[in-house]
Scaffold this active site. Structure first.
Site, short mmCIF file in Angstrom:
data_model
loop_
_atom_site.label_atom_id
_atom_site.label_comp_id
_atom_site.label_asym_id
_atom_site.label_seq_id
_atom_site.Cartn_x
_atom_site.Cartn_y
_atom_site.Cartn_z
N HIS A 228 0.80 -1.22 0.00
CA HIS A 228 0.00 0.00 0.00
C HIS A 228 0.84 1.28 0.00
O HIS A 228 0.32 2.39 -0.14
CB HIS A 228 -0.92 -0.01 1.22
N HIS A 451 -8.97 11.13 -0.47
CA HIS A 451 -8.21 9.89 -0.46
C HIS A 451 -6.96 10.03 0.39
O HIS A 451 -6.23 9.09 0.62
CB HIS A 451 -7.84 9.50 -1.90
#
Length: 571
Positions: A228, A451
């Site tokens: 990630h 985000h």
């Protein structure tokens, strides 16, 4: 995984879904996440040509950027309207900013330098007023907007010619990424570090095959883990730059989302033995944790460069069960260690604010993990004495409501980047009591779906608000990202790779024993130095009311259409 025909869902409990774009058709029923195998295109309105208006600087204007030249003509000097500079509107403030900046406020290089000494920027957003993008000065209090930058700007030759680069990320569209590099450097070596497995790995290889300069490096992952981290290495003749961000390498993430990034100075070559900075040691430890030979040349390059000018610290997560000396090296225990070492003068009344784009399974009650071990780490600071434990802070969490998503620039499809499952929401209703709306009026991004992921601790004051520290990271609110303690707290289990930068005032301000105690805080109003530290959201926070519901991406949302006339109806 075919990046041009939709995305499949990661099986991780918390990670963001590969975003989709809004539909062309009006009132279309959108697919559920499990059926996102088709690409859905955004209903782009045709941009009509605009008549150029005279630039007020006429033929003396020094602006050369493309957007300015498209909008303004330069054949004569524009006569300003009477009193247009006298009001306190954002428009007038922006004009004063441009006039006082002494440089081009739409120049990304100027915007980068305006971010000093923090080097913290937002990404540009396509469909917000231009005044909120690239702003390169903070001299006018009425217009307190942080500077921003786009991915093409980051890779631009304005900062230097890239000799080679590395891209670490979760979601990657290789063709789109290559289009962001300047043409003159697209054949330079690029290493892409990713976490795609099995069939998706094969598809990524197929996408990379036409580009002979691309080398792929696949990170090893446990079940339900993800790669990630979002980071760039950019090597120039004059040195090495590192960018750590919250954006995937796909178009949607750099278009109409609120994202953040830290963009380092260009680190020069130096004596490897002379630089023992915490930043460099943390970066080398993180890269070595991959155990990948493809990273060897970059590890050696990092050793060769002087990174002592980095004024941030790294907080990383790597998969595994960490014990003994490595127990406090990763995840929330690493953050706990750094806060205990460097942060002082924090009153127990100061709340912790967490802001993120995804939520995992957190347990049956607030005390199990969120307000237990995780908040203990978030509340850490230097203790005046060793008697008793540090009191845990009040917790405030920012996560978009259904209406936040519905009214966003891309409408309901922006919710595909906010993967909070209805199953998890039903299992942990207690979490809603901590929730606050997404709101970012100061930077024009209230409708740019967040985000970005950030965590901070601020004073409870209504004016002269201070921050004791700020973390920009890829880590969402989940045990997979931050780690969970096991075996009587002797072991920290982490599933995913994550990376963030920790901003601590005493380090950025180079505090000495003779320094003012106020140098231990970021001032969220104008500081004495004129350099403001910006949060990506507006204060004061707005709590959910009884009718507000957090966004869940796999549940129907039919109470109202989005701005394109669409509903969100999973099948």
């Amino acid at each position: 995984m075919d990046k041009h025909h939709g995305w499949t869902i990661s099986s991780s409990e918390d990670e963001e879904e590969k975003s989709i774009l809004p539909s062309k058709e009006k009132k279309r029923k959108f697919m559920s996440p499990a059926q996102m195998k088709r690409k859905i295109f955004r209903n782009e309105e045709t941009n009509e040509a605009k008549t150029k208006v005279p630039c007020k600087f006429g033929d003396k204007c020094f602006r050369k950027n493309e957007e300015h030249l498209k909008e303004f003509s330069h054949t004569g000097k524009r006569k300003l309207e009477k009193n247009s500079e006298d009001d306190n509107s954002p428009q007038s403030s922006n004009k004063r900013l441009k006039a006082s900046a002494g440089n081009n406020s739409l120049d990304p290089v100027s915007a980068y330098h305006a971010s000093e000494p923090y080097h913290l920027l937002l990404t540009t957003v396509k469909d917000i007023p231009k005044k909120f993008n690239y702003l390169g000065t903070t001299t006018v209090k009425e217009f307190a907007c942080p500077p921003s930058i786009g991915i093409k700007d980051i890779l631009s030759t304005k900062f230097g010619k890239i000799l080679k680069s590395a891209q670490f990320n979760y979601c990657i569209d290789i063709q789109w990424l290559m289009d962001q590099y300047p043409k003159e450097v697209r054949d330079q070596p690029i290493l892409i570090v990713h976490g795609e497995q099995a069939g998706n790995n094969m598809k990524l290889k197929a996408e990379a095959a036409p580009f002979l300069n691309i080398q792929l490096c696949r990170a090893d992952l446990p079940p339900f883990g993800t790669h990630h981290t979002k980071m760039m290495f950019l090597l120039y003749k004059q040195g090495l730059r590192i960018v750590i961000s919250t954006s995937n390498l796909v178009e949607q993430d750099w278009r109409n989302r609120t994202q953040g990034l830290w963009m380092s100075p260009i680190f020069p070559k130096g004596d490897p033995k002379a630089d023992d900075s915490e930043f460099k040691k943390g970066l080398l430890a993180y890269l070595n944790a991959y155990k990948k030979k493809e990273l060897g040349p970059w590890i050696e390059l990092i050793k060769e460069h002087d990174m002592s000018s980095a004024n941030v610290l790294l907080v990383a997560s790597v998969p595994g069960r960490h014990t003994g000396p490595s127990l406090h090296s990763w995840g929330h225990l690493k953050l706990r260690k750094l806060l205990t070492t460097y942060v002082k003068g924090v009153d127990s009344t100061w709340p912790v604010i967490g802001q993120f784009s995804s939520i995992g399974s957190l347990g049956p009650n607030k005390d199990k993990w969120v307000c237990g071990e995780w908040l203990t780490s978030m509340s850490a600071c230097q203790r005046k004495n060793q008697l008793g434990a540090v009191k845990k802070a009040d917790l405030k969490l920012i996560f978009p409501t259904v209406d936040n998503v519905r009214c966003s620039l891309d409408g309901y499809p922006s919710g595909a980047s906010l993967p909070y499952s209805s199953a998890n929401a039903h299992k942990q209703p207690w979490l809603k009591s901590f929730f606050h709306h997404w709101k970012a009026e100061h930077c024009g991004r209230s409708e740019a779906s967040p985000h970005i992921k950030s965590y901070t601790r601020i004073s409870p004051f209504k004016t002269n608000i201070r921050s004791a520290w700020f973390l920009l990271t890829s880590a969402n609110l989940s045990k997979a990202a931050w780690g969970g303690l096991e075996k009587l707290n002797s072991q920290l289990a982490i599933k995913s790779y994550e990376l963030g930068v920790l901003f601590i005032p005493s380090i950025i301000n180079n505090v000495t024993s003779e320094s003012s105690p106020l140098d231990n805080y970021f001032h969220l109003n104008m500081s004495s130095s004129g350099k403001q530290f910006y949060l990506p959201y507006s204060l004061p926070l707005q709590p959910y009311n009884s009718e507000d519901e957090p966004w869940t991406w796999d549940a129907p949302h039919k109470d109202g259409p989005d701005r394109f006339g669409n509903m969100w109806v999973p099948c």
